[in-house]
Design an enzyme around this catalytic site. Structure first.
Site, PDB file in Angstrom:
ATOM      1  N   TYR A 150      42.211  63.521 -54.548  1.00  0.00           N
ATOM      2  CA  TYR A 150      41.183  64.327 -54.414  1.00  0.00           C
ATOM      3  C   TYR A 150      40.459  65.254 -54.489  1.00  0.00           C
ATOM      4  O   TYR A 150      41.679  65.921 -55.118  1.00  0.00           O
ATOM      5  CB  TYR A 150      40.931  64.008 -53.019  1.00  0.00           C
ATOM      6  CG  TYR A 150      41.258  65.287 -52.210  1.00  0.00           C
ATOM      7  CD1 TYR A 150      42.317  64.366 -51.559  1.00  0.00           C
ATOM      8  CD2 TYR A 150      40.909  66.262 -51.684  1.00  0.00           C
ATOM      9  CE1 TYR A 150      43.973  64.896 -50.651  1.00  0.00           C
ATOM     10  CE2 TYR A 150      42.191  67.169 -51.038  1.00  0.00           C
ATOM     11  CZ  TYR A 150      43.831  66.821 -50.816  1.00  0.00           C
ATOM     12  OH  TYR A 150      44.331  67.380 -49.541  1.00  0.00           O
ATOM     13  N   CYS A 151      39.875  66.847 -54.527  1.00  0.00           N
ATOM     14  CA  CYS A 151      39.643  67.455 -55.034  1.00  0.00           C
ATOM     15  C   CYS A 151      38.321  68.433 -54.343  1.00  0.00           C
ATOM     16  O   CYS A 151      38.743  68.642 -52.685  1.00  0.00           O
ATOM     17  CB  CYS A 151      39.667  68.532 -56.551  1.00  0.00           C
ATOM     18  SG  CYS A 151      38.391  67.214 -57.672  1.00  0.00           S
ATOM     19  N   ARG A 152      38.213  69.035 -54.902  1.00  0.00           N
ATOM     20  CA  ARG A 152      36.866  70.071 -54.029  1.00  0.00           C
ATOM     21  C   ARG A 152      36.198  68.989 -53.388  1.00  0.00           C
ATOM     22  O   ARG A 152      35.494  69.825 -52.845  1.00  0.00           O
ATOM     23  CB  ARG A 152      36.553  71.306 -55.417  1.00  0.00           C
ATOM     24  CG  ARG A 152      37.514  71.946 -55.308  1.00  0.00           C
ATOM     25  CD  ARG A 152      36.865  73.347 -55.874  1.00  0.00           C
ATOM     26  NE  ARG A 152      38.052  74.230 -56.925  1.00  0.00           N
ATOM     27  CZ  ARG A 152      37.851  75.110 -57.880  1.00  0.00           C
ATOM     28  NH1 ARG A 152      37.515  74.775 -58.248  1.00  0.00           N
ATOM     29  NH2 ARG A 152      39.082  75.836 -57.927  1.00  0.00           N
TER      30      ARG A 152
END
Lengths: 219, 219
Positions: A174-176
């Site tokens: 996952y990221c932002r």
DNA sequence: AGCGTAATCAAGTATTCACTTGACTAGTTG
DNA sequence: CAACTAGTCAAGTGAATACTTGATTACGCT
């Protein structure tokens, strides 16, 4: 008189819109949705000069969307509260139904057809069942808060760390947020090595806003 | 390349912000949240010239927030969909937590301390129990959709129609939304004649968005 | 066809905006 | 105290905005 006061009220609403009316400020809000950051860190993230970043932050502060505090030598900015996070999320959602965003998103993110998603609920259930979670954001954002048990794999290090994944373990990256490329890149790289990798729906701020558990590791 | 595409994506988000970055456009969105309107009607509502209103509408159309269709001689504009309504609602909500909005709202709306509110649910339950509902919006907006059983009392006619209210009946007034004065004025005027009057929380768009019944009476 | 109405387009102007550069200020460290 | 770091302020420039005025287009009516 009343008609002037009416216009003034709508002008106040517009002040909030104005805060989002510039691409660099939108980027700032997106980074700040991950957590508190210094001006320097923000300037680097949005590839702008120091002075320009500072000025944009002041526009955001004047409209009430961010607040700042001094910590020793640096000034730390953060989003002003839950309503601001909700607004940013809704704005991106509305923007998705607009033609231009689709094109721009495709140019930036590429074809996401084959990327499999994991829902927040599924990941939350499986957190202690041996799934490997990659947090593919800059270290500063990881430190400000992350999914419990996730390991920090900053964007630049994805290639280098592909081999440390043990066989037979599924990876969730996952990221932002939904429009963040880092997690996509990680999933594609892992898939290229035949690792079972999927991407979390949306990103960390949405996870936190959903009331799911959060770990912090700052110093 | 990627960094340019990233900037372009955020610029697209900013395009949506830009649509809300002007007070007159915010007013337009607020009126359009009531229902479809002609350019002429909109120009009158926001007290702007024809040409200027048309240009603002085109900015909104370019950002994808409104759509238009021709009906004979006139062009009718409407909000582009549910996400846009949600965005406008969220934006006003976020703006409420900003200092300037409170002052501007107070200047325009006056002290609302003594105004009693009726929740949507309560009004929905009591609709067929002899409560009198006043729709205090311009006729065009009433015709585009209203609370079932409500009577249209346009802002300018409130004073004239105070006496037609039978004794012993409670009145609930509503207009465009939380920041709309018309309902406040009606409730105050009715209270001045010792009529039991309250104001619906928020306004008609919120009622419709909550999935409650709606009547239309256009021709 | 000719007229009237509704809306858009085009051109002009004063204002605001985004970004740059260079000076300045607030804290920290030696 | 000087030197350094993080951030803000001030002034300037080219581009974009909001609004005005005066055409021009699109449709309906007679």
């Amino acid at each position: 008189m009343t008609s002037k006061a009416k216009a003034a009220l709508y002008d106040q609403f517009a002040l909030v819109g104005k805060a989002f009316s510039n691409g660099r400020r939108a980027e700032l809000v997106d980074v700040l949705a991950q957590g508190e950051r210094s001006v320097e860190g923000l300037a680097e993230q949005i590839s702008q000069s120091f002075a320009n970043t500072s000025q944009h932050l002041q526009v955001l502060a004047r409209s009430g969307l961010v607040t700042s505090r001094r910590d020793g030598n640096r000034v730390l900015y953060r989003l002003a509260g839950e309503p601001v996070e909700a607004l940013w999320e809704t704005l991106r959602g509305a923007a998705e139904s607009v033609a231009g965003v689709h094109r721009a998103a495709e140019d930036y993110l590429g074809n996401r057809g084959e990327l499999e998603l994991v829902s927040r609920d599924e990941l939350a259930r499986r957190l202690d069942e041996g799934v490997l979670v990659w947090d593919v954001r800059p270290v500063a954002e990881f430190e400000a808060g992350h999914v419990p048990g996730a390991v920090s794999v900053p964007p630049g290090e994805v290639q280098r760390r592909l081999d440390e994944v043990p066989d037979g373990v599924e990876i969730v990256a996952y990221c932002r947020g939904r429009f963040c490329v880092f997690a996509d890149e990680a999933v594609r790289a892992l898939a290229g090595r035949n690792r079972p990798a999927r991407r979390l729906e949306d990103g960390f701020p949405e996870w936190r806003r959903a009331g799911l558990p959060v770990a912090a590791s700052s110093g």
